[in-house]
Design an enzyme around this catalytic site. Structure first.
Site, mmCIF file in Angstrom:
data_model
loop_
_atom_site.group_PDB
_atom_site.id
_atom_site.type_symbol
_atom_site.label_atom_id
_atom_site.label_comp_id
_atom_site.label_asym_id
_atom_site.label_seq_id
_atom_site.Cartn_x
_atom_site.Cartn_y
_atom_site.Cartn_z
ATOM 1 N N TYR A 153 5.544 -13.813 0.101
ATOM 2 C CA TYR A 153 4.948 -14.082 1.404
ATOM 3 C C TYR A 153 5.429 -15.464 1.850
ATOM 4 O O TYR A 153 6.229 -16.096 1.166
ATOM 5 C CB TYR A 153 3.417 -14.054 1.291
ATOM 6 N N GLU A 210 1.159 -6.147 -5.158
ATOM 7 C CA GLU A 210 0.854 -5.265 -6.298
ATOM 8 C C GLU A 210 2.067 -4.485 -6.795
ATOM 9 O O GLU A 210 2.365 -4.472 -7.985
ATOM 10 C CB GLU A 210 -0.263 -4.286 -5.923
ATOM 11 N N ASP A 225 0.826 -1.205 0.000
ATOM 12 C CA ASP A 225 0.000 0.000 0.000
ATOM 13 C C ASP A 225 0.862 1.258 0.000
ATOM 14 O O ASP A 225 0.688 2.143 -0.844
ATOM 15 C CB ASP A 225 -0.925 0.007 1.227
#
Length: 389
Positions: free
Chosen positions: A199, A279, A19
């Site tokens: 991850y 992203e 983000d």
């Protein structure tokens, strides 16, 4: 109202750097390449400092200006400031009520944008730029979706990014110097150099066994992050830290310190294969023009949402690939995201890497022919900016 206008971006960090990574990159691009005055609000100052080390000595309460962007900590109670002309809430975060009231009280009300997450799904084009009036206040929010075609907001790409990438690769010895700067020299000539940013990956040890015993040397550059415990498990170690370098059979693992965004680009540009997640790194891997493997953000609690997004991107990305390469790509990407079957799908995937390299370059070139996100965003906001008076 004159343009460029004043902009502000609100960012809440969920649990990763994606983000704030997107918001920081967008803020810089608007300021440096579109002449906008930008203020970035971020609630997690330590996460921002990891991406922007220059902020480490700054007082979050007083703010910090770097590369043309004013960065402020988003705290409660929220600071009383004049709202900007364009207000962006990133990824559906909620702007403080006091600020909404201030936006509504302006003589010329701001353009209010909800910047959504990136998706290749077909419905995105139909929802991009939709307006949503506020139920109580005289404000209208517009949804802005990044995406892969002209019906969406495009992808973040600074104007000189691809030229900088190509210059880096053309520079004699450039890649070798970059690697040497990270303690990497005298790599085997036929080594597969890969970056591994992911991850958690429970099945990683099985893939590392395939790398360890394979016919081609594999050098894995692993930036500090969530996957490091699984890498250590694959090496039979209790843990790893930045600076560690471990050779095991045909596999060599090098743990890199956390880097800023320009440093991460150079890592992607230097490698033959990039494992990316979320992203921001997903988009940067596409601009690297090299084969990559995308690990979508885990959303186990939301059923098949992440799988729908993965399938939608694969459907676009596979177009034009030979059948064998498309099948191998899909099988390995699904194994990576389903966290099983990695060793069984690796060899077919590795065999088609030459085809995937040509495809990645062509895919990047196709995307580069479209307008970038900041350009589309500024044009969109200019078009709907209300007249003064």
């Amino acid at each position: 109202m004159p343009f460029p206008a004043r902009w502000e971006i609100f960012c809440q960090v969920v649990d990763n750097f994606g983000d704030i990574g997107v918001c920081w990159r967008l803020a810089r691009d608007l300021a440096q390449n579109h002449g906008c005055r930008v203020r970035l609000w971020v609630d997690d100052w330590p996460s921002f400092v990891r991406l922007c080390p220059a902020a480490s000595g700054a007082d979050p309460e007083r703010g910090f200006e770097h590369r043309g962007v004013e960065v402020r900590r988003w705290a409660e109670p929220f600071a009383e400031v004049e709202p900007a002309d364009v207000v962006i809430e990133a990824f559906a975060c909620e702007i403080p009520e006091t600020h909404l009231q201030a936006m509504a009280a302006r003589a010329v009300r701001p353009v209010w944008i909800n910047l959504e997450y990136l998706s290749a799904e077909a419905w995105v084009g139909g929802c991009h730029a939709m307006a949503s009036p506020h139920p109580r206040l005289p404000l209208v929010k517009h949804f802005f979706f990044p995406g892969f075609d002209d019906r969406t907001g495009g992808l973040l790409r600074e104007p000189g990014l691809l030229a900088e990438r190509d210059a880096f690769r053309r520079e004699p010895g450039g890649r070798a110097r970059w690697l040497a700067g990270h303690g990497l020299s005298a790599l085997p000539a036929d080594a597969l150099l890969l970056s591994l940013f992911a991850y958690e990956q429970p099945d990683l040890p099985s893939l590392m066994q395939a790398w360890r015993s394979g016919g081609r040397p594999v050098v894995a550059l692993v930036p500090e992050g969530r996957v490091l415990a699984d890498v250590a498990r694959g090496l039979g170690r209790d843990g790893l830290a930045a600076g560690d370098r471990v050779r095991d059979g045909r596999l060599e693992v090098v743990v890199l310190p956390f880097t800023d965004q320009p440093g991460y680009d150079r890592l992607l540009w230097s490698c033959d294969l990039n494992f990316v997640r979320g992203e921001d790194s997903f988009v940067r891997a596409q601009w690297a023009g090299r084969p990559f493997v995308w690990q979508i953000y885990p959303q186990h609690e939301q059923g098949g949402v992440h799988r729908d997004k993965l399938d939608a991107f694969l459907a676009r990305y596979e177009a034009g690939l030979p059948d064998e390469a498309a099948l191998a790509l899909r099988a390995f990407w699904l194994a990576w995201n389903e966290e099983r079957g990695l060793a069984g799908t690796w060899h077919a995937f590795a065999a088609v890497l030459p085809a995937l390299e040509a495809h990645a370059a062509a895919w990047c070139g196709g995307l580069a022919g479209q307008a970038d996100l900041s350009t589309r965003l500024t044009e969109f906001c200019f078009d709907i900016l209300p007249p003064a008076g």
